[in-house]
Design a protein around this motif. Structure first.
Motif, PDB file in Angstrom:
ATOM      1  N   GLY A 144     -14.128 -12.510 -10.772  1.00  0.00           N
ATOM      2  CA  GLY A 144     -13.705 -13.593  -9.646  1.00  0.00           C
ATOM      3  C   GLY A 144     -12.068 -14.020  -9.706  1.00  0.00           C
ATOM      4  N   VAL A 145     -11.729 -14.294 -10.954  1.00  0.00           N
ATOM      5  CA  VAL A 145     -10.485 -14.774 -11.008  1.00  0.00           C
ATOM      6  C   VAL A 145      -9.465 -13.759 -10.887  1.00  0.00           C
ATOM      7  CG1 VAL A 145      -8.897 -16.108 -12.585  1.00  0.00           C
ATOM      8  CG2 VAL A 145     -11.229 -16.697 -12.383  1.00  0.00           C
ATOM      9  N   THR A 146      -9.681 -12.418 -11.088  1.00  0.00           N
ATOM     10  CA  THR A 146      -8.741 -11.346 -10.981  1.00  0.00           C
ATOM     11  C   THR A 146      -8.615 -11.118  -9.508  1.00  0.00           C
ATOM     12  OG1 THR A 146      -9.615 -10.199 -12.784  1.00  0.00           O
ATOM     13  CG2 THR A 146      -8.475  -8.773 -11.125  1.00  0.00           C
ATOM     14  N   ALA A 147      -9.856 -11.345  -8.473  1.00  0.00           N
ATOM     15  CA  ALA A 147      -9.444 -11.160  -6.957  1.00  0.00           C
ATOM     16  C   ALA A 147      -8.812 -12.262  -6.615  1.00  0.00           C
ATOM     17  CB  ALA A 147     -11.163 -11.064  -6.460  1.00  0.00           C
ATOM     18  N   TRP A 148      -9.180 -13.585  -7.049  1.00  0.00           N
ATOM     19  CA  TRP A 148      -8.276 -14.576  -6.543  1.00  0.00           C
ATOM     20  C   TRP A 148      -6.895 -14.630  -6.852  1.00  0.00           C
ATOM     21  CZ3 TRP A 148      -9.499 -18.854  -3.777  1.00  0.00           C
ATOM     22  CH2 TRP A 148      -8.378 -19.900  -3.673  1.00  0.00           C
ATOM     23  N   ARG A 149      -6.514 -14.045  -7.864  1.00  0.00           N
ATOM     24  CA  ARG A 149      -5.198 -13.909  -8.247  1.00  0.00           C
ATOM     25  C   ARG A 149      -4.374 -12.931  -7.288  1.00  0.00           C
ATOM     26  NH1 ARG A 149      -1.112 -16.614 -11.525  1.00  0.00           N
ATOM     27  NH2 ARG A 149       0.700 -15.617 -11.361  1.00  0.00           N
ATOM     28  N   ALA A 150      -5.177 -11.808  -7.135  1.00  0.00           N
ATOM     29  CA  ALA A 150      -4.782 -10.710  -6.241  1.00  0.00           C
ATOM     30  C   ALA A 150      -4.480 -11.303  -4.623  1.00  0.00           C
ATOM     31  CB  ALA A 150      -5.381  -9.274  -6.294  1.00  0.00           C
ATOM     32  N   ILE A 151      -5.464 -12.085  -4.247  1.00  0.00           N
ATOM     33  CA  ILE A 151      -5.600 -12.354  -2.995  1.00  0.00           C
ATOM     34  C   ILE A 151      -4.556 -13.456  -2.646  1.00  0.00           C
ATOM     35  CG2 ILE A 151      -6.915 -13.182  -0.990  1.00  0.00           C
ATOM     36  CD1 ILE A 151      -6.885  -9.984  -1.439  1.00  0.00           C
ATOM     37  N   VAL A 152      -4.603 -14.410  -3.603  1.00  0.00           N
ATOM     38  CA  VAL A 152      -4.255 -16.014  -3.255  1.00  0.00           C
ATOM     39  C   VAL A 152      -2.753 -16.222  -3.918  1.00  0.00           C
ATOM     40  CG1 VAL A 152      -4.518 -18.377  -2.971  1.00  0.00           C
ATOM     41  CG2 VAL A 152      -6.561 -16.761  -2.632  1.00  0.00           C
ATOM     42  N   PRO A 153      -2.819 -16.362  -5.313  1.00  0.00           N
ATOM     43  CA  PRO A 153      -1.346 -16.681  -5.868  1.00  0.00           C
ATOM     44  C   PRO A 153      -0.519 -15.435  -5.592  1.00  0.00           C
ATOM     45  CG  PRO A 153      -3.266 -17.334  -7.249  1.00  0.00           C
ATOM     46  CD  PRO A 153      -3.747 -16.517  -6.239  1.00  0.00           C
ATOM     47  N   ASP A 154      -1.065 -14.220  -5.997  1.00  0.00           N
ATOM     48  CA  ASP A 154       0.016 -13.089  -5.897  1.00  0.00           C
ATOM     49  C   ASP A 154       0.260 -12.545  -4.552  1.00  0.00           C
ATOM     50  OD1 ASP A 154       0.468 -13.269  -8.624  1.00  0.00           O
ATOM     51  OD2 ASP A 154      -0.996 -11.554  -9.185  1.00  0.00           O
ATOM     52  N   GLY A 155      -0.760 -12.573  -3.673  1.00  0.00           N
ATOM     53  CA  GLY A 155      -0.357 -12.318  -2.288  1.00  0.00           C
ATOM     54  C   GLY A 155       0.666 -12.788  -1.513  1.00  0.00           C
ATOM     55  N   PRO A 156       0.928 -14.120  -1.378  1.00  0.00           N
ATOM     56  CA  PRO A 156      -0.216 -14.751  -0.863  1.00  0.00           C
ATOM     57  C   PRO A 156      -0.688 -14.384   0.456  1.00  0.00           C
ATOM     58  CG  PRO A 156       1.633 -15.983  -0.342  1.00  0.00           C
ATOM     59  CD  PRO A 156       2.194 -14.771  -1.179  1.00  0.00           C
ATOM     60  N   THR A 157      -2.086 -14.289   0.901  1.00  0.00           N
ATOM     61  CA  THR A 157      -2.447 -13.758   2.013  1.00  0.00           C
ATOM     62  C   THR A 157      -2.710 -14.691   2.968  1.00  0.00           C
ATOM     63  OG1 THR A 157      -3.996 -12.209   0.455  1.00  0.00           O
ATOM     64  CG2 THR A 157      -4.776 -12.483   2.918  1.00  0.00           C
ATOM     65  N   PHE A 158      -2.300 -14.387   4.173  1.00  0.00           N
ATOM     66  CA  PHE A 158      -2.312 -15.415   5.337  1.00  0.00           C
ATOM     67  C   PHE A 158      -3.309 -14.932   6.586  1.00  0.00           C
ATOM     68  CE2 PHE A 158       1.738 -15.746   3.440  1.00  0.00           C
ATOM     69  CZ  PHE A 158       1.833 -17.083   3.033  1.00  0.00           C
ATOM     70  N   ALA A 159      -3.909 -15.920   7.204  1.00  0.00           N
ATOM     71  CA  ALA A 159      -4.676 -15.656   8.150  1.00  0.00           C
ATOM     72  C   ALA A 159      -3.885 -14.469   9.234  1.00  0.00           C
ATOM     73  CB  ALA A 159      -5.164 -16.816   9.239  1.00  0.00           C
ATOM     74  N   GLY A 160      -4.731 -13.624   9.710  1.00  0.00           N
ATOM     75  CA  GLY A 160      -4.350 -12.578  10.661  1.00  0.00           C
ATOM     76  C   GLY A 160      -3.585 -11.331   9.900  1.00  0.00           C
ATOM     77  N   GLN A 161      -3.401 -11.406   8.587  1.00  0.00           N
ATOM     78  CA  GLN A 161      -2.868 -10.277   7.590  1.00  0.00           C
ATOM     79  C   GLN A 161      -4.100  -9.276   7.619  1.00  0.00           C
ATOM     80  OE1 GLN A 161      -0.973 -12.085   4.286  1.00  0.00           O
ATOM     81  NE2 GLN A 161       0.968 -11.443   5.422  1.00  0.00           N
ATOM     82  N   SER A 162      -3.492  -8.290   6.773  1.00  0.00           N
ATOM     83  CA  SER A 162      -4.777  -7.185   6.709  1.00  0.00           C
ATOM     84  C   SER A 162      -4.812  -7.034   4.905  1.00  0.00           C
ATOM     85  CB  SER A 162      -4.701  -6.007   7.235  1.00  0.00           C
ATOM     86  OG  SER A 162      -3.166  -5.295   7.185  1.00  0.00           O
ATOM     87  N   VAL A 163      -5.965  -6.607   4.690  1.00  0.00           N
ATOM     88  CA  VAL A 163      -6.447  -6.661   3.204  1.00  0.00           C
ATOM     89  C   VAL A 163      -7.221  -5.168   3.094  1.00  0.00           C
ATOM     90  CG1 VAL A 163      -7.264  -7.359   1.071  1.00  0.00           C
ATOM     91  CG2 VAL A 163      -6.055  -8.933   2.379  1.00  0.00           C
ATOM     92  N   LEU A 164      -6.971  -4.363   1.887  1.00  0.00           N
ATOM     93  CA  LEU A 164      -7.676  -3.242   1.729  1.00  0.00           C
ATOM     94  C   LEU A 164      -8.331  -3.499   0.505  1.00  0.00           C
ATOM     95  CD1 LEU A 164      -7.211   0.368   2.307  1.00  0.00           C
ATOM     96  CD2 LEU A 164      -7.707  -0.206   0.205  1.00  0.00           C
ATOM     97  N   VAL A 165      -9.573  -3.162   0.421  1.00  0.00           N
ATOM     98  CA  VAL A 165     -10.302  -3.217  -0.974  1.00  0.00           C
ATOM     99  C   VAL A 165     -11.100  -1.933  -1.262  1.00  0.00           C
ATOM    100  CG1 VAL A 165     -10.646  -5.729  -0.953  1.00  0.00           C
ATOM    101  CG2 VAL A 165     -12.516  -4.361  -0.250  1.00  0.00           C
TER     102      VAL A 165
END
Length: 334
Positions: A144-165
């Protein structure tokens, strides 16, 4: 108390269920936690199989959740009865990761949570999300924390952007859920059409069967005009396609090495696209607390594929190795 220990030499078959002395009473600044659940990560398989060397007799598993049953002097952030979940990095509280953080990681350099009780400093735990079962809470510590770190603090990911998993393991599914909560468009890959349907049901906007479409990076690029964030769990075998998928100025979080630790990398794509390729080592205690707060706000629930009792840890790890599961495998500690 019962506990599972790594064998000598370490192999999954040599894991041993043992009886240990009572965990004792908590000292100043410590809590005693009755552990009810853990969950598996690829790291746990590496430890059990001897591919990530640890001291003989180490208690494995970096995830853990349970209930506070005693508190030491000076403890005011937990009370008896609190439902808690383990924090992965016991030395990384906030800010930049300290150089010695991995020397204090439960299940690796320290004894982990394949046991019934643990006495630990309060910073080793946080409160579990509201309404979570112990098994659900136990999925958060590492994946959970790994995914959170990748998406939010390290991203950071904003609405409308694209993410590939990539795939349908714990990190990838959490990353999909967190990305959707941030308002992102999500592309998910898998070699299984059945799993792709499950990923769509979780909110994936586009899915690609990477076995049927080996050049899936180009497909992902064309779907989005270039992916903003890639959560890369495969390693050397999938990184070239992740680089192809990424858009100009994109971000790639290097999480795992499921397809190998070394390989030929088209570095020209990194420079030409001005990509940011960043390693992820789970996250800090602050990241953990922020993730729990976000889960409480959004109602995200983990996906648990199956569960095994502690004494059946070896078979659970074999399933983890096989990759047939969808989401997390949990361990019941009774």
């Amino acid at each position: 108390m019962r506990a599972m220990k790594v064998g000598n030499p370490a192999t999954i078959d040599s894991l041993e269920l043992v009886n240990l002395p009572d965990a004792g009473r908590p000292g100043a600044g410590e809590i005693l936690v009755k552990l009810y659940a853990s969950s598996l990560n690829y790291k746990d398989y590496l430890v059990a199989e001897g591919l990530l060397p640890v001291e003989p007799g180490r208690i494995p598993l970096c995830d853990g959740a349970g209930e506070v049953v005693a508190v030491g002097d000076g403890v005011d952030d937990f009370v008896i009865g609190d439902r808690v979940v383990a924090v992965f990095h016991t030395r990384w509280i906030s800010g930049d990761m300290p150089s010695d953080a991995m020397r204090a990681a439960p299940g690796d350099s320290l004894d982990g949570f394949a046991r019934e009780f643990v006495v630990a400093p309060t910073k080793w735990f946080s409160r579990a999300p509201r309404g979570y079962s112990h098994a659900e809470a136990a999925t958060l510590t590492c994946a959970g924390v790994t995914a959170w770190r990748a998406i939010v603090p390290d991203g950071p990911t904003f609405a409308g952007q694209s993410v590939l998993v990539q795939g349908s393991g714990g990190v990838s599914i959490f990353a999909l859920q967190f990305a959707k909560a941030m308002g992102a468009v999500v592309i998910a890959t898998s070699s299984s059409d059945a799993k792709l349907e499950q990923l769509k049901a979780l909110g994936a906007d586009h899915v690609i069967n990477y076995k049927a479409t080996p050049e899936w990076g180009e497909v992902a690029y064309n779907l989005t005009g270039g992916v903003d964030h890639v959560v890369e769990v495969g390693g050397a075998g999938t990184l070239p396609q992740s680089l192809a998928a990424a858009g100009y100025g994109g971000h790639i979080s290097l999480v795992g090495v499921l397809t190998g630790r070394a390989g030929e990398i088209p570095s020209n794509l990194i420079t030409r696209k001005r990509l940011r390729v960043q390693g992820v080592q789970v996250g800090s205690r602050e990241d953990h607390l922020d993730m729990v707060a976000a889960i409480n706000a959004t109602g995200i629930r983990p996906v648990i594929d199956r569960s095994y009792p502690l004494e059946d840890l070896a078979n659970a790890l074999r399933v983890q190795e096989s990759g047939v599961h969808f989401g997390k495998i949990t361990i019941d500690i009774q």
